[in-house]
Design a protein around this motif. Sequence first.
Motif, PDB file in Angstrom:
ATOM      1  N   ALA A   1       0.834  -1.196   0.000  1.00  0.00           N
ATOM      2  CA  ALA A   1       0.000   0.000   0.000  1.00  0.00           C
ATOM      3  C   ALA A   1       0.872   1.250   0.000  1.00  0.00           C
ATOM      4  CB  ALA A   1      -0.909  -0.001   1.230  1.00  0.00           C
ATOM      5  N   ASN A   2       0.455   2.243  -0.760  1.00  0.00           N
ATOM      6  CA  ASN A   2       1.236   3.485  -0.879  1.00  0.00           C
ATOM      7  C   ASN A   2       1.035   4.395   0.335  1.00  0.00           C
ATOM      8  OD1 ASN A   2       2.352   2.859  -3.417  1.00  0.00           O
ATOM      9  ND2 ASN A   2       0.479   3.513  -4.436  1.00  0.00           N
ATOM     10  N   LEU A   3       1.487   3.909   1.471  1.00  0.00           N
ATOM     11  CA  LEU A   3       1.348   4.633   2.726  1.00  0.00           C
ATOM     12  C   LEU A   3       2.685   4.679   3.453  1.00  0.00           C
ATOM     13  CD1 LEU A   3      -2.022   3.119   4.000  1.00  0.00           C
ATOM     14  CD2 LEU A   3      -1.669   5.465   3.227  1.00  0.00           C
ATOM     15  N   GLY A   4       2.895   5.746   4.194  1.00  0.00           N
ATOM     16  CA  GLY A   4       4.107   5.885   4.985  1.00  0.00           C
ATOM     17  C   GLY A   4       3.863   6.819   6.148  1.00  0.00           C
ATOM     18  N   TRP A   5       4.935   7.260   6.785  1.00  0.00           N
ATOM     19  CA  TRP A   5       4.827   8.133   7.953  1.00  0.00           C
ATOM     20  C   TRP A   5       5.375   9.521   7.629  1.00  0.00           C
ATOM     21  CZ3 TRP A   5       1.750   5.963  11.203  1.00  0.00           C
ATOM     22  CH2 TRP A   5       1.785   4.587  11.424  1.00  0.00           C
ATOM     23  N   LEU A   6       4.694  10.528   8.126  1.00  0.00           N
ATOM     24  CA  LEU A   6       5.194  11.889   8.049  1.00  0.00           C
ATOM     25  C   LEU A   6       6.429  12.028   8.933  1.00  0.00           C
ATOM     26  CD1 LEU A   6       1.834  13.840   8.450  1.00  0.00           C
ATOM     27  CD2 LEU A   6       3.296  13.948   6.429  1.00  0.00           C
ATOM     28  N   SER A   7       7.220  13.052   8.684  1.00  0.00           N
ATOM     29  CA  SER A   7       8.298  13.379   9.601  1.00  0.00           C
ATOM     30  C   SER A   7       7.707  13.647  10.979  1.00  0.00           C
ATOM     31  CB  SER A   7       9.044  14.623   9.105  1.00  0.00           C
ATOM     32  OG  SER A   7       9.816  15.196  10.144  1.00  0.00           O
ATOM     33  N   SER A   8       8.424  13.265  12.006  1.00  0.00           N
ATOM     34  CA  SER A   8       7.926  13.476  13.374  1.00  0.00           C
ATOM     35  C   SER A   8       7.731  14.954  13.675  1.00  0.00           C
ATOM     36  CB  SER A   8       8.894  12.859  14.388  1.00  0.00           C
ATOM     37  OG  SER A   8      10.193  13.435  14.257  1.00  0.00           O
ATOM     38  N   LYS A   9       8.358  15.820  12.887  1.00  0.00           N
ATOM     39  CA  LYS A   9       8.237  17.258  13.099  1.00  0.00           C
ATOM     40  C   LYS A   9       7.178  17.891  12.199  1.00  0.00           C
ATOM     41  CE  LYS A   9      13.100  17.742  14.449  1.00  0.00           C
ATOM     42  NZ  LYS A   9      14.389  18.412  14.147  1.00  0.00           N
ATOM     43  N   SER A  10       6.533  17.087  11.371  1.00  0.00           N
ATOM     44  CA  SER A  10       5.566  17.628  10.415  1.00  0.00           C
ATOM     45  C   SER A  10       4.315  18.162  11.108  1.00  0.00           C
ATOM     46  CB  SER A  10       5.155  16.538   9.419  1.00  0.00           C
ATOM     47  OG  SER A  10       4.130  17.006   8.567  1.00  0.00           O
ATOM     48  N   ASN A  11       3.822  19.282  10.612  1.00  0.00           N
ATOM     49  CA  ASN A  11       2.577  19.865  11.107  1.00  0.00           C
ATOM     50  C   ASN A  11       1.460  19.761  10.075  1.00  0.00           C
ATOM     51  OD1 ASN A  11       3.569  20.747  13.649  1.00  0.00           O
ATOM     52  ND2 ASN A  11       4.610  22.446  12.632  1.00  0.00           N
ATOM     53  N   ALA A  12       1.627  18.849   9.117  1.00  0.00           N
ATOM     54  CA  ALA A  12       0.638  18.702   8.044  1.00  0.00           C
ATOM     55  C   ALA A  12      -0.698  18.198   8.587  1.00  0.00           C
ATOM     56  CB  ALA A  12       1.167  17.735   6.992  1.00  0.00           C
ATOM     57  N   PHE A  13      -1.764  18.732   8.027  1.00  0.00           N
ATOM     58  CA  PHE A  13      -3.114  18.240   8.309  1.00  0.00           C
ATOM     59  C   PHE A  13      -3.635  17.670   6.988  1.00  0.00           C
ATOM     60  CE2 PHE A  13      -2.739  21.911  11.360  1.00  0.00           C
ATOM     61  CZ  PHE A  13      -2.474  21.114  12.458  1.00  0.00           C
ATOM     62  N   ASN A  14      -3.425  16.389   6.805  1.00  0.00           N
ATOM     63  CA  ASN A  14      -3.599  15.779   5.498  1.00  0.00           C
ATOM     64  C   ASN A  14      -4.557  14.598   5.457  1.00  0.00           C
ATOM     65  OD1 ASN A  14      -1.842  14.184   7.047  1.00  0.00           O
ATOM     66  ND2 ASN A  14      -0.852  13.339   5.250  1.00  0.00           N
ATOM     67  N   VAL A  15      -5.286  14.342   6.553  1.00  0.00           N
ATOM     68  CA  VAL A  15      -6.239  13.229   6.571  1.00  0.00           C
ATOM     69  C   VAL A  15      -7.631  13.757   6.887  1.00  0.00           C
ATOM     70  CG1 VAL A  15      -6.898  11.066   7.698  1.00  0.00           C
ATOM     71  CG2 VAL A  15      -4.489  11.529   7.217  1.00  0.00           C
ATOM     72  N   ARG A  16      -8.547  13.527   5.955  1.00  0.00           N
ATOM     73  CA  ARG A  16      -9.940  13.951   6.125  1.00  0.00           C
ATOM     74  C   ARG A  16     -10.737  12.815   6.764  1.00  0.00           C
ATOM     75  NH1 ARG A  16     -12.103  17.941   3.474  1.00  0.00           N
ATOM     76  NH2 ARG A  16     -10.546  17.738   1.804  1.00  0.00           N
ATOM     77  N   ILE A  17     -11.575  13.157   7.707  1.00  0.00           N
ATOM     78  CA  ILE A  17     -12.449  12.176   8.345  1.00  0.00           C
ATOM     79  C   ILE A  17     -13.895  12.549   8.065  1.00  0.00           C
ATOM     80  CG2 ILE A  17     -12.410  13.420  10.576  1.00  0.00           C
ATOM     81  CD1 ILE A  17     -12.563  10.611  11.918  1.00  0.00           C
ATOM     82  N   ARG A  18     -14.703  11.565   7.703  1.00  0.00           N
ATOM     83  CA  ARG A  18     -16.103  11.834   7.374  1.00  0.00           C
ATOM     84  C   ARG A  18     -17.002  10.794   8.042  1.00  0.00           C
ATOM     85  NH1 ARG A  18     -17.770  12.614   1.189  1.00  0.00           N
ATOM     86  NH2 ARG A  18     -16.468  14.477   1.525  1.00  0.00           N
ATOM     87  N   ARG A  19     -17.986  11.273   8.747  1.00  0.00           N
ATOM     88  CA  ARG A  19     -18.936  10.389   9.441  1.00  0.00           C
ATOM     89  C   ARG A  19     -19.917   9.777   8.449  1.00  0.00           C
ATOM     90  NH1 ARG A  19     -22.530  13.101  13.032  1.00  0.00           N
ATOM     91  NH2 ARG A  19     -22.652  11.269  14.363  1.00  0.00           N
ATOM     92  N   LEU A  20     -20.303   8.538   8.696  1.00  0.00           N
ATOM     93  CA  LEU A  20     -21.347   7.897   7.902  1.00  0.00           C
ATOM     94  C   LEU A  20     -22.686   8.566   8.153  1.00  0.00           C
ATOM     95  CD1 LEU A  20     -22.411   5.604   6.069  1.00  0.00           C
ATOM     96  CD2 LEU A  20     -22.575   4.166   8.112  1.00  0.00           C
TER      97      LEU A  20
END
Length: 289
Positions: A106-125
């Motif tokens: 899967a094309n997934l990994g970890w951000l740098s521990s110092k990253s302040n990115a807000f890059n994951v959207r969450i949506r309720r059913l």
Amino acid sequence: MFRKSDFTTALAAILITSTYSPVAAGTTLKSVQTLKLQKASIAPKTARVPGLSFSIARDMKSKLTTMQWTMKASKNGRPILSGNQYRLYNSVAQAGLTRKVRSLAANLGWLSSKSNAFNVRIRRLNGNGQVRYGDVVALEVKSYGWLKYKKQSHGINLSDDNNKPHYIWKVTGGQKGTKLVAGMPFALHNTRMGTEMTYCERTWGIDLGWHGKSKCGSGFSKLSGKVFGKNGLFASDGLTGKGARLLKDHICETAVSAIGGGIGGATGGSTGVVLAAAIPLAIQECKKL
């Protein structure tokens, strides 16, 4: 055969440390717990703040180590709202989830521990509003897509879908219906796998797996009674072992601190003294359960 890395991973999950955000100007959780008597006279021990409480769900007591996720926002205590983007942070990896191109997984990994990115959207059913424990949600990783279940030749069985959200994740750990705020720990239960997604050291792909099913944890059952016995680090009831108690304490302290940060921010610090006295009480109430 049990691998050293399995035990290291488990210990990391148990003994994770947290940084407590201020709940009022100049007030940290550490200083809250050592309030002087003159403050107590202003805000007596019977002080309670509406909404300042947290309880671990009973069905989580044997799998506290799966509560290794938090949603990071600009400040602890901010409401986690459906449709917004945050940083999906794993406390064991000490990093947020991100897209990473891989050839065999899967094309997934970890951000740098110092990253302040807000890059994951969450949506309720179940529509818009604040995410709650017990909600079924979909998760979208920026520049990757909505996470879906898909068999992979290596690593965790996840893939992406750019066209539609996949509601295969359930936010668990706290009492059903409790509103989620930034900094509160939770578990991510995958409805397709019937178990939680957790940190898992792998040779190929991102270090993620399925609790109780992925090979990275298969050696746990072979440990001696010193670990799984009545008073062992990972006692079978999930509550009596020293490690389990430490983790439960950590979950309670982190969750209540995050809620307190939200209340303090919403009131502009006007509840500071009462809130400072109420936080340790709320933590102790959580630890009793």
